[in-house]
Design an enzyme around this catalytic site. Structure first.
Site, short mmCIF file in Angstrom:
data_model
loop_
_atom_site.label_atom_id
_atom_site.label_comp_id
_atom_site.label_asym_id
_atom_site.label_seq_id
_atom_site.Cartn_x
_atom_site.Cartn_y
_atom_site.Cartn_z
N SER A 24 40.28 18.98 -18.43
CA SER A 24 40.16 18.71 -16.99
C SER A 24 40.02 17.21 -16.73
CB SER A 24 38.94 19.43 -16.42
OG SER A 24 39.17 20.80 -16.37
N ASP A 342 36.10 29.47 -17.19
CA ASP A 342 37.03 29.54 -18.32
C ASP A 342 36.38 30.14 -19.57
OD1 ASP A 342 39.00 28.43 -16.77
OD2 ASP A 342 38.63 26.39 -17.44
N ARG A 373 42.88 37.99 -17.13
CA ARG A 373 41.91 37.94 -18.24
C ARG A 373 40.95 39.12 -18.25
NH1 ARG A 373 41.07 31.33 -18.53
NH2 ARG A 373 42.91 31.04 -19.84
C1 S3P Z 1 40.34 23.49 -13.60
C2 S3P Z 1 39.78 24.32 -12.68
C3 S3P Z 1 39.60 25.76 -12.90
C4 S3P Z 1 39.80 26.14 -14.35
C5 S3P Z 1 40.96 25.46 -14.97
C6 S3P Z 1 40.81 23.96 -14.90
C7 S3P Z 1 40.45 22.06 -13.26
O1 S3P Z 1 40.53 26.46 -12.08
O2 S3P Z 1 39.91 27.54 -14.49
O3 S3P Z 1 41.09 25.83 -16.34
O4 S3P Z 1 40.66 21.23 -14.17
O5 S3P Z 1 40.33 21.72 -12.08
P1 S3P Z 1 40.18 26.82 -10.54
O6 S3P Z 1 39.84 25.57 -9.87
O7 S3P Z 1 41.44 27.43 -9.98
O8 S3P Z 1 39.06 27.81 -10.61
#
Ligand code: S3P
Length: 465
Positions: A24, A342, A373
């Protein structure tokens, strides 16, 4: 295609490891690096496929990067991103679509950024990403004046990739936006904030509980005028210079990758592990809280701040006694889900070996991740002999403390976190298990199998049958 052939753990897991750096934060560092006023150096940048997709998209938008140091093992590498300034992006090279691969974060964050440009673009992804819902970003972007549209979802009132974004014409600007999200989403929030850098007027995003706040931290660090109150963020670019200073950043290790090491250590008796240099941003530590409540988890030894992100060393020991008992079921819902969205698949692994029934709620978002999932994890658990019941927004898992699970052959459904969770269940099985189609693991955790082997497990990567 490759499968994992995983042998039951015959000895405790021991060792000190580094996990790939935070995916991220990596995406966001490339995005802000691209918009910065000059070259930015990103150290320990993960070359996992998702981060590489973001880099490649910016390459096509006229942002060069150099690899200063190749990735070694779990260390990541060093890259220099040649920032072109907030208004320096150029139309996609040769008018080609931008390929986001498997990465939802790339597609959603870039939608926000590109909706504010005076050139058009098209965003595409692989088969899995092309099924994922996109109206959550496209709708709010259109409401502030963007010209973006996906394809009608085949079954739902939603839109999917390809996403087509038409340019803002001369004199046209994005307007203010106020968005109240029903489900927390860092991707939607970040798309709105990135488009908000260019908007005339404020951007306000309110979430029911705070999702990962890496974008906010990085923007604040860059001097962008943000105000935050709990799970509300406001960006008001009036009076801002529009300049993001060039920066250097060492990306911390990914807690979402470390979660697999933590659970592996927790479920193999007598294990003692350490993961160094892991990001421990409180918006990401839900799984640590859950595992601690279960009697496992990790001790966090704080090691200060990296950029605007807290980092620490994780000290892990088995949550089990010699009989393989010691973990206890705990409810998982509400803000714990937002702070560990996650990690739910890997938490299911701990739940499978815990005393009592684990009830997971408020996790309907998991149905629209790289796979559904909730459904995939339920079928993986059942294959290993664990009773799991699907709920509309979660799972109920009847734990089998002290049990040796039934060896199984399971499908990853092309989902990296399912593949890795299944590999951990296999460590506690009564014979070798096969996890099919594990090439997807490279999206977030290149070197996962080797790392488990370095810790004393036996995981072979074999051609698919
Ligand atoms: C992420 C946000 C999450 C997460 C993804 C990475 C990000 O998704 O599940 O693996 O880097 O902003 P959501 O914001 O849709 O929940």
């Amino acid at each position: 295609m490759t499968d994992f052939l995983v042998h039951p753990a015959s000895a405790p897991l021991r060792g000190v490891v580094r996990v790939p750096s935070d995916k991220s934060i990596g995406h966001r560092a490339v995005i802000l690096g691209a918009l910065a006023e000059g070259p930015c150096v990103l150290r320990r940048f993960s070359f996992g496929e998702d981060n590489v997709s973001t880099l490649a998209c910016f390459g096509a938008l006229g942002v060069r990067h150099e690899i200063l140091e190749e990735a070694k093992g779990g260390r990541g590498g060093t890259i220099r991103v040649h920032g072109v300034g907030l208004f320096g992006l150029t139309a996609p090279r040769d008018g080609k679509p931008l390929d986001c691969g498997n990465s939802g974060t790339t597609m959603r964050l870039l939608s926000g950024l590109l909706a504010a440009q005076n050139f058009g673009s098209v965003l595409v992804g692989d088969a899995s990403l092309s099924k994922r819902p996109m109206r959550r970003v496209l709708g709010p972007l259109r409401d502030r004046g963007a010209h973006c549209r996906g394809q009608q979802h085949p079954t739902k009132d939603d839109e999917t990739a390809p996403i087509r974004i038409a340019p803002l014409i001369e004199g046209e600007n994005l307007g203010p936006a106020t968005l109240r999200l029903k489900v927390p989403s860092a991707q939607v929030k970040s798309a709105m904030l990135l488009s908000g850098l260019y908007a005339h007027g404020t951007t306000v995003v309110e979430e029911p509980t705070l999702s990962r706040d890496h974008t906010e931290r990085m923007l604040e660090e860059a001097g962008v005028p943000l105000r935050r109150l709990g799970s509300i963020v406001m960006l008001d670019p009036a009076g801002w210079s529009g300049k993001i200073p060039a920066f250097e950043l060492e990306v911390p290790g990914d807690l979402s990758a470390a979660a697999f090491v933590i659970v592996a250590g927790n479920i193999v008796p007598d294990s003692v592990l350490r993961v160094v240099d892991v990001g421990v941003n409180p918006t990401r530590t839900g799984a640590l809280d859950v595992l601690r409540a279960m009697g496992g988890g990790a001790q966090v030894v704080p090691k200060g701040e990296r950029g605007a992100e807290p980092v620490g060393t994780l000290e892990i020991s088995s949550g089990l006694d010699a009989e393989g008992e010691g973990l206890t079921a705990t409810p998982i819902g509400g803000e714990l889900v937002a702070r560990g969205i996650d990690e739910i698949p890997v938490l299911c692994v701990a739940a499978a070996l815990a005393k009592g029934t684990t009830v997971i709620r408020d996790a309907q978002e998991l149905r629209v991740k790289e796979s559904d999932r909730l459904a995939t994890m339920a079928s993986v658990l059942r294959a290993f002999g664990v009773t799991a019941r699907e709920l509309p927004d979660g799972l109920e898992i009847d734990g089998r403390p002290g049990a040796t699970l039934r060896a199984a052959t399971v499908a990853s459904e092309g989902d990296h976190r399912i593949a890795m969770s299944a590999a951990l269940l296999a460590l506690r099985a009564d014979g070798p298990s096969r996890v099919r189609d594990v090439d997807c693991v490279a999206t977030s955790f290149p070197g996962f199998a080797k790392m488990l082997c370095d810790l004393g497990a036996r995981v072979e990567e074999v051609p698919s049958e």
